[in-house]
Design an enzyme around this catalytic site. Structure first.
Site, PDB file in Angstrom:
ATOM      1  N   GLU A 114     -17.679   6.181 -16.010  1.00  0.00           N
ATOM      2  CA  GLU A 114     -18.025   6.009 -14.600  1.00  0.00           C
ATOM      3  C   GLU A 114     -16.744   5.872 -13.797  1.00  0.00           C
ATOM      4  O   GLU A 114     -15.714   5.481 -14.339  1.00  0.00           O
ATOM      5  CB  GLU A 114     -18.846   4.719 -14.413  1.00  0.00           C
ATOM      6  CG  GLU A 114     -20.149   4.724 -15.164  1.00  0.00           C
ATOM      7  CD  GLU A 114     -20.833   3.355 -15.124  1.00  0.00           C
ATOM      8  OE1 GLU A 114     -20.434   2.495 -14.321  1.00  0.00           O
ATOM      9  OE2 GLU A 114     -21.773   3.173 -15.916  1.00  0.00           O
ATOM     10  N   LYS A 116     -14.319   4.010 -11.333  1.00  0.00           N
ATOM     11  CA  LYS A 116     -14.099   2.599 -11.009  1.00  0.00           C
ATOM     12  C   LYS A 116     -13.933   2.480  -9.495  1.00  0.00           C
ATOM     13  O   LYS A 116     -12.902   2.824  -8.937  1.00  0.00           O
ATOM     14  CB  LYS A 116     -12.867   2.064 -11.726  1.00  0.00           C
ATOM     15  CG  LYS A 116     -12.682   0.572 -11.547  1.00  0.00           C
ATOM     16  CD  LYS A 116     -11.715   0.021 -12.569  1.00  0.00           C
ATOM     17  CE  LYS A 116     -11.630  -1.491 -12.507  1.00  0.00           C
ATOM     18  NZ  LYS A 116     -11.003  -1.984 -11.291  1.00  0.00           N
ATOM     19  N   ASP A 118     -13.274   0.986  -6.008  1.00  0.00           N
ATOM     20  CA  ASP A 118     -12.359  -0.066  -5.593  1.00  0.00           C
ATOM     21  C   ASP A 118     -12.926  -0.850  -4.416  1.00  0.00           C
ATOM     22  O   ASP A 118     -12.627  -0.592  -3.261  1.00  0.00           O
ATOM     23  CB  ASP A 118     -11.014   0.552  -5.224  1.00  0.00           C
ATOM     24  CG  ASP A 118      -9.895  -0.468  -5.329  1.00  0.00           C
ATOM     25  OD1 ASP A 118     -10.162  -1.587  -5.794  1.00  0.00           O
ATOM     26  OD2 ASP A 118      -8.768  -0.139  -4.944  1.00  0.00           O
ATOM     27  N   TYR A 240     -24.263  -0.472 -10.710  1.00  0.00           N
ATOM     28  CA  TYR A 240     -24.042   0.142 -12.018  1.00  0.00           C
ATOM     29  C   TYR A 240     -24.467  -0.712 -13.201  1.00  0.00           C
ATOM     30  O   TYR A 240     -24.204  -0.386 -14.340  1.00  0.00           O
ATOM     31  CB  TYR A 240     -22.578   0.553 -12.183  1.00  0.00           C
ATOM     32  CG  TYR A 240     -21.603  -0.557 -11.867  1.00  0.00           C
ATOM     33  CD1 TYR A 240     -21.445  -1.636 -12.733  1.00  0.00           C
ATOM     34  CD2 TYR A 240     -20.863  -0.533 -10.696  1.00  0.00           C
ATOM     35  CE1 TYR A 240     -20.583  -2.658 -12.434  1.00  0.00           C
ATOM     36  CE2 TYR A 240     -19.981  -1.558 -10.394  1.00  0.00           C
ATOM     37  CZ  TYR A 240     -19.852  -2.616 -11.270  1.00  0.00           C
ATOM     38  OH  TYR A 240     -19.000  -3.636 -10.963  1.00  0.00           O
ATOM     39  N   LYS A 328      -6.842   2.654 -15.719  1.00  0.00           N
ATOM     40  CA  LYS A 328      -6.304   2.555 -14.362  1.00  0.00           C
ATOM     41  C   LYS A 328      -5.451   3.776 -14.055  1.00  0.00           C
ATOM     42  O   LYS A 328      -4.606   4.150 -14.866  1.00  0.00           O
ATOM     43  CB  LYS A 328      -5.437   1.304 -14.248  1.00  0.00           C
ATOM     44  CG  LYS A 328      -6.242   0.025 -14.237  1.00  0.00           C
ATOM     45  CD  LYS A 328      -6.731  -0.282 -12.845  1.00  0.00           C
ATOM     46  CE  LYS A 328      -7.228  -1.688 -12.751  1.00  0.00           C
ATOM     47  NZ  LYS A 328      -6.883  -2.522 -11.732  1.00  0.00           N
ATOM     48  N   CYS A 422      26.138  -7.768  12.428  1.00  0.00           N
ATOM     49  CA  CYS A 422      24.711  -8.030  12.581  1.00  0.00           C
ATOM     50  C   CYS A 422      24.145  -7.144  13.700  1.00  0.00           C
ATOM     51  O   CYS A 422      24.692  -7.118  14.796  1.00  0.00           O
ATOM     52  CB  CYS A 422      24.490  -9.497  12.924  1.00  0.00           C
ATOM     53  SG  CYS A 422      22.821  -9.873  13.446  1.00  0.00           S
ATOM     54  N   CYS A 425      23.258  -9.615  16.852  1.00  0.00           N
ATOM     55  CA  CYS A 425      24.227 -10.361  17.645  1.00  0.00           C
ATOM     56  C   CYS A 425      25.646  -9.852  17.487  1.00  0.00           C
ATOM     57  O   CYS A 425      26.545 -10.301  18.189  1.00  0.00           O
ATOM     58  CB  CYS A 425      24.173 -11.843  17.286  1.00  0.00           C
ATOM     59  SG  CYS A 425      24.790 -12.198  15.642  1.00  0.00           S
ATOM     60  N   CYS A 440      23.983 -12.536   8.307  1.00  0.00           N
ATOM     61  CA  CYS A 440      24.635 -12.743   9.581  1.00  0.00           C
ATOM     62  C   CYS A 440      25.159 -14.176   9.578  1.00  0.00           C
ATOM     63  O   CYS A 440      24.432 -15.104   9.226  1.00  0.00           O
ATOM     64  CB  CYS A 440      23.625 -12.555  10.706  1.00  0.00           C
ATOM     65  SG  CYS A 440      24.190 -13.193  12.278  1.00  0.00           S
ATOM     66  N   CYS A 445      22.295 -16.776  16.039  1.00  0.00           N
ATOM     67  CA  CYS A 445      21.865 -15.382  16.163  1.00  0.00           C
ATOM     68  C   CYS A 445      20.428 -15.285  16.691  1.00  0.00           C
ATOM     69  O   CYS A 445      19.523 -15.901  16.139  1.00  0.00           O
ATOM     70  CB  CYS A 445      21.967 -14.722  14.791  1.00  0.00           C
ATOM     71  SG  CYS A 445      21.215 -13.101  14.706  1.00  0.00           S
TER      72      CYS A 445
HETATM   73  P1  AMP Z   1     -10.713  -5.718 -12.401  1.00  0.00           P
HETATM   74  O1  AMP Z   1     -11.072  -6.346 -11.092  1.00  0.00           O
HETATM   75  O2  AMP Z   1      -9.515  -4.829 -12.342  1.00  0.00           O
HETATM   76  O3  AMP Z   1     -10.713  -6.704 -13.529  1.00  0.00           O
HETATM   77  O4  AMP Z   1     -11.877  -4.692 -12.735  1.00  0.00           O
HETATM   78  C1  AMP Z   1     -13.177  -5.145 -12.960  1.00  0.00           C
HETATM   79  C2  AMP Z   1     -14.017  -4.847 -11.774  1.00  0.00           C
HETATM   80  O5  AMP Z   1     -14.151  -3.454 -11.557  1.00  0.00           O
HETATM   81  C3  AMP Z   1     -15.432  -5.277 -11.959  1.00  0.00           C
HETATM   82  O6  AMP Z   1     -15.585  -6.644 -11.724  1.00  0.00           O
HETATM   83  C4  AMP Z   1     -16.138  -4.461 -10.914  1.00  0.00           C
HETATM   84  O7  AMP Z   1     -16.138  -5.183  -9.703  1.00  0.00           O
HETATM   85  C5  AMP Z   1     -15.257  -3.251 -10.714  1.00  0.00           C
HETATM   86  N1  AMP Z   1     -15.909  -1.965 -10.972  1.00  0.00           N
HETATM   87  C6  AMP Z   1     -15.849  -0.913 -10.148  1.00  0.00           C
HETATM   88  N2  AMP Z   1     -16.547   0.134 -10.615  1.00  0.00           N
HETATM   89  C7  AMP Z   1     -17.095  -0.268 -11.782  1.00  0.00           C
HETATM   90  C8  AMP Z   1     -17.943   0.375 -12.756  1.00  0.00           C
HETATM   91  N3  AMP Z   1     -18.333   1.627 -12.610  1.00  0.00           N
HETATM   92  N4  AMP Z   1     -18.305  -0.342 -13.824  1.00  0.00           N
HETATM   93  C9  AMP Z   1     -17.874  -1.629 -13.984  1.00  0.00           C
HETATM   94  N5  AMP Z   1     -17.082  -2.276 -13.116  1.00  0.00           N
HETATM   95  C10 AMP Z   1     -16.685  -1.609 -12.017  1.00  0.00           C
HETATM   96 ZN    ZN Z   2      23.084 -12.019  13.993  1.00  0.00          ZN
END
Ligand code: AMP
Ligand code: ZN
Length: 703
Positions: A114, A116, A118, A240, A328, A422, A425, A440, A445
């Site tokens: 899946e 990840k 953010d 998920y 990552k 600087c 000044c 500086c 200053c």
């Molecule tokens: P980390 O915060 O780096 O420890 O990553 C873990 C977090 O990734 C989890 O707590 C989720 O909030 C997030 N996450 C995002 N997408 C997914 C996914 N597809 N499956 C599981 N966790 C996910």
């Molecule tokens: Zn200065």
């Protein structure tokens, strides 16, 4: 329309609106126009206005409540919300794959890959099919109750669908029957890239702080006090996970995703069931390639063992499941052109070269400058003005210059060197032996002065609300502010008549005015009572950051006691040491600084911490040694440490056999592993709170 007809109509409308909502927000496949949808909602609102008793909390009209919360309640997760172990490159990913591969192939179950997302994790509880609670992850065991805010996220259904259909209304919340079954689902709330850019532009315009990235924006929006603000933020959520999927007769992760989809959740479509490691690799490569084209941020790929029975067998470490790994992405890099290196003067006179380049979007936000730290760093990187440079974000937050693309040089690039004077000044720049930064040398200053004054007023220091750079600059220009003690000599009239250096339409100069001046006077008064640690930090002694400020404050409790301390004595304080001790002594050796402190005192700025209740508490924890690791929610490291010490405990920085207890917060470090290894009992935050409040050592049987 009589009441009975109204009731029927209300049910039909909710069913229909719920279905369109789902098609629009979860599937992105609307069936009707926005106008038609709005008309349905409006009709429902009208009927509900006429028959208020027909309003139920899961009605689509009730998404955004109007009562702002002052504090989020805490929610204990029925099942722990784990974090994920990371694989920082394909090699580490392979390491994990090799470990689980024999089991996976024995069962022939495969891996589910899946994206990840953010954002910020979220757990949703449905009782009898109706959303009753939404909680953040918090430390994994306890999160915050953010139900009112999550209700405002349109892709989160207020009521579950049953196999893709809206079930007949059940009014579960109002029935006396015990609520049918409870389901908890988990996922990620996120903010689309476009909405993030828009939000930041709006924040900027309104003079509000901007967010570093979409993740922070999502997390910040979920924790708004007013749900109406959350509603205005365009959040979305991919789900998920089902907390107890096996209880629903679901045996694999890919089936769980299907269930979530059919229940009305938005489920990310880009998933792949892979039989072997090679396919997992291919998915990761694919994800890296499409990353920039997706409308939302992803920071990796999550690979999960698909089969739940095998997941259970593999189990968990203290922090994360063994059955999943987060691959990552390497930090995203972009190229741009270095236009200039500008020198900034900090409050201690340190000169910092800052790269200014053509704006580029990296990891979800636009950047145009990055610190180059010092001259040596510039030489090491070998960048020249006019170079095409590679930039990225360190830890996906702080912009960083990686280096030049030398092959693209055409000879017009210019080498840069640190100015000998600087930029503010014109004083000489002095670089001490063994130091990397030049400074500086002029204590007066103006650039340094502005930084020092701004630092004093900043949030982490004396927190003078509203006293920003612009006002401080004007006050300095108009000779009303030279050092931090001058803040408290300002009078209402000085401020209200402060010339902002702009001319109004009618030709008269723009003044600060009474309203803002009054607020600033209040802020100034409020800032007089900050704890000693803040004052020490605010004074801007070299090497005294907020942590050292806390350490000095808790060791000496008053500025007089601190000034009386010898250098040797200071060096003994935990977190301090000889270098900081020397710097503190040097600060107090300067008569100008003593003068500032005397004037602060005579303006009634607090310069000693009152002996708090803790001081008089019985020393019930005498003889016990505590170690703290991980982030706590209700305490800072310092406040928890201080509270324990007040009860007679010792607080140490490392775990040994002599350690009595290790207090474990979110994302604990190696101290936790060490505790487990040595068999030292661990305590969670709740237990810590009990100890601090009751003053009683932890009961044997509670361990
Ligand atoms: P980390 O915060 O780096 O420890 O990553 C873990 C977090 O990734 C989890 O707590 C989720 O909030 C997030 N996450 C995002 N997408 C997914 C996914 N597809 N499956 C599981 N966790 C996910
Ligand atoms: Zn200065």
């Amino acid at each position: 329309m009589d009441r009975q007809q109204a009731q029927q109509r209300v049910h039909k409308l909710r069913e229909e609106i719920g279905r369109h909502n789902w098609r629009y927000y979860a599937l992105d496949e609307p069936e009707i126009s926005d106008g038609a949808y709005d008309a349905l909602v409006r009709e429902l609102q009208q009927i509900e206005a006429e028959y208020p008793d027909l309003v139920t909390p899961d009605s689509p009209t009730q998404r955004v409540g109007s009562v702002p919360t002052t504090q989020f309640g805490s929610v204990k997760h029925a099942q722990r919300m784990y974090s994920l172990d990371n694989a920082m490159d394909l090699e580490e990913l392979d390491g994990w794959l090799e470990r689980v591969e024999p089991e996976v192939s024995r069962r022939g179950c495969g891996y589910l890959c899946e994206l990840k997302i953010d954002g910020s994790s979220i757990a949703l509880t449905y009782a009898g099919g109706v959303l009753v609670r939404a909680a953040t992850r918090g430390d994994g065991k306890t999160g915050e109750d953010v139900t009112a805010n999550i209700r405002a996220v349109n892709s989160v259904p207020l009521r579950l669908l049953v196999q893709g259909k809206v079930p007949p209304a059940q009014d579960a919340l109002f029935s006396d029957e015990p609520v049918a079954s409870t389901v908890e689902v988990r996922g990620e709330v996120y903010m689309p890239k476009e909405s993030f850019e828009r939000l930041n532009a709006e924040q900027d315009e309104a003079g509000q702080p901007t967010f570093a990235n979409p993740r922070n924006a999502a997390a910040g929006s979920v924790r708004q006090k007013d749900p109406a603000v959350t509603a205005s933020r365009d959040l979305s959520a991919f789900m998920y996970q089902i907390a107890d999927a096996r209880a629903l007769g679901i045996g694999t992760q890919h089936e769980a995703l299907t269930w979530l989809h059919e229940a009305g959740f938005k489920v990310n479509p880009d998933v792949k069931l892979c039989a072997q490691a090679a396919e997992v690799h291919a998915f990761c490569e694919w994800a890296m390639n499409v990353r920039n084209d997706l409308p939302y941020e992803i920071d990796g790929v999550v690979v999960k063992v698909d089969d739940f029975a095998l997941q259970e067998e593999l189990g968990y470490t203290a922090k994360a499941p063994r059955w999943a790994i987060a691959f990552k992405f390497p930090p995203e890099e972009k190229t741009t052109v270095l236009r200039e290196i500008r020198v900034q003067v900090g409050r201690t006179g340190a000169l910092t070269p800052v790269a200014e380049f053509d704006p580029v979007t990296v990891a979800g936000s636009t950047i145009a400058r990055a610190t180059l730290h010092n001259e040596d760093e510039i030489r090491r990187k070998g960048v020249r003005i006019g170079d095409t440079i590679i930039v990225r974000k360190a830890g996906d937050v702080i912009p960083e210059v990686v280096g030049p693309v030398e092959r693209l040089r055409d000879g017009s690039e210019l080498e840069w060197s640190m100015p000998a004077y600087c930029p503010s000044c014109g004083s000489d720049v002095w670089r001490e032996e063994g130091e990397v930064v030049g400074r500086c040398t002029n204590a007066g200053c103006p650039a340094q002065r502005l930084e020092r004054l701004g630092h004093w007023a900043s949030r982490g220091a004396m927190d003078i609300d509203g006293m920003g750079t612009e006002i401080i600059t004007r006050l300095v220009e108009q000779d009303m502010l030279h050092d931090v003690a001058d803040f408290y000599a300002l009078r209402f009239d000085d401020l209200s008549s402060l010339d902002l250096g702009r001319i109004k339409k009618d030709g008269t100069p723009q003044l600060l005015g009474g309203t803002i001046a009054r607020k600033l006077m209040e802020s100034l008064t409020a800032s007089k009572t900050r704890p000693l640690a803040r004052l020490l930090f605010g004074l801007g002694m070299r090497h005294v950051g907020s942590t050292v400020g806390e350490a000095l404050a808790s060791a000496y409790r008053s500025i007089d006691a601190l000034m009386a301390a010898s250098e040797d004595e200071l060096a003994q304080v935990e977190q301090v040491g000889p270098k900081i001790a020397a710097s503190v002594k040097a600060f107090f050796a300067n008569p100008e600084n003593i003068d500032i402190i005397e004037r602060l005192k005579s303006s009634d700025v607090r310069h000693a911490d009152p002996v708090d209740e803790g001081e008089r508490r019985e020393q019930t924890l005498a003889g016990l040694t505590f170690v703290l690791t991980g982030a706590l929610e209700r305490y800072t490291r310092e406040s928890a440490g201080a509270a324990l010490k007040a009860l007679g405990a010792k607080v140490s920085g490392s775990v040994s056999k002599k350690t009595s207890f290790v207090v474990v917060g979110a994302e604990p470090g190696s101290k936790y592993d060490k505790a487990v290894e040595l068999g030292v009992p661990t305590l969670e935050e709740d237990a810590l709170e009990m100890i601090i409040k009751s003053g009683l050592p932890p009961a044997e049987d509670a361990l």
